[in-house]
Design an enzyme around this catalytic site. Structure first.
Site, PDB file in Angstrom:
ATOM      1  N   ASP A  35       0.855  -1.182   0.000  1.00  0.00           N
ATOM      2  CA  ASP A  35       0.000   0.000   0.000  1.00  0.00           C
ATOM      3  C   ASP A  35       0.891   1.232   0.000  1.00  0.00           C
ATOM      4  O   ASP A  35       1.684   1.419   0.916  1.00  0.00           O
ATOM      5  CB  ASP A  35      -0.896  -0.029   1.244  1.00  0.00           C
ATOM      6  CG  ASP A  35      -2.063   0.931   1.166  1.00  0.00           C
ATOM      7  OD1 ASP A  35      -1.933   1.975   0.481  1.00  0.00           O
ATOM      8  OD2 ASP A  35      -3.103   0.654   1.795  1.00  0.00           O
TER       9      ASP A  35
ATOM     10  N   ARG B 191      -0.253   4.404  -0.128  1.00  0.00           N
ATOM     11  CA  ARG B 191      -1.018   5.593   0.239  1.00  0.00           C
ATOM     12  C   ARG B 191      -0.435   6.290   1.466  1.00  0.00           C
ATOM     13  O   ARG B 191       0.185   5.663   2.317  1.00  0.00           O
ATOM     14  CB  ARG B 191      -2.478   5.226   0.492  1.00  0.00           C
ATOM     15  CG  ARG B 191      -3.205   4.782  -0.760  1.00  0.00           C
ATOM     16  CD  ARG B 191      -4.606   4.308  -0.464  1.00  0.00           C
ATOM     17  NE  ARG B 191      -4.603   3.082   0.327  1.00  0.00           N
ATOM     18  CZ  ARG B 191      -5.691   2.460   0.731  1.00  0.00           C
ATOM     19  NH1 ARG B 191      -6.882   2.959   0.448  1.00  0.00           N
ATOM     20  NH2 ARG B 191      -5.614   1.344   1.432  1.00  0.00           N
TER      21      ARG B 191
END
Length: 196
Positions: free
Chosen positions: A128, A130
């Protein structure tokens, strides 16, 4: 945070769910725009109902059944409208932060049998990519320090608390699985620790 967020403007955002206000911010170092879509008085002593949501063009614009993003966005806005108070942070972090084109590349790998995490790794990305600190920055800009967070992702809670935002409650967002997103949902739970 290494990236600077600049407030741009606020306007009304009437939707079929309710009347919201939208606040626009630009992440200057990456030339990305992010939104805070709010309703009601956010500056009270009560915790604010929040959703940290990453843009998903395939799910939200083209109604893809490969994920649960569109449902989570609609459900979050609906819960805020029912309560009359809350905010959704809509972050330009497509495909868990790898971008739209790379997301389609990852989809191609998933079509060949790799799960979401494996596909990201094969493309040279982390599970991930983000940065949820963006939401904590906007929260502080809006003067909010205590929230009820609509999420199934414990990392979002941890990131808020590490950045001086109190998460007084987690509000689960549950959705039905289908044959197109079943493996995706299983991977979210098993490999990413999502509380499904």
């Amino acid at each position: 945070m290494t990236s600077t967020l600049k407030f741009i403007e606020t306007s009304n955002l009437p939707t079929d769910i309710g009347e919201f206000k939208v606040h626009a911010f630009t992440e200057e170092s990456k030339l990305k725009d992010h939104l805070a879509i709010g309703m009601g008085d956010l500056l009270t002593n009560e915790p604010v109902l929040c959703r940290i949501h990453s843009q998903c063009i395939t799910g939200e614009s083209f109604f893809s059944m490969r994920c649960d993003c569109r449902f989570q966005l609609t459900e979050s806005l609906t819960q805020i409208a029912e309560k009359g108070r809350g905010v959704v942070f809509y972050l330009q972090q497509e495909g868990r932060g790898i971008g739209l084109s790379n997301k389609i590349r990852a989809y191609n790998l998933q079509d060949k049998g790799f799960d979401t995490v494996e596909a990201n790794h094969r493309l040279g990305f982390e599970d991930d990519e983000r940065d949820f600190r963006l939401a904590s920055s906007i929260l502080k800009d809006l003067g909010i320090s205590n929230i009820q967070l609509m999420t199934n992702n414990p990392t979002k809670i941890l990131m808020m608390e590490r950045n001086d935002i109190t998460v007084s409650k987690r509000v689960a967002l549950t959705t039905d699985q289908n044959k197109h997103n079943e493996a995706y949902m299983v991977t979210k739970a098993k490999k990413s620790g999502h509380l499904l």
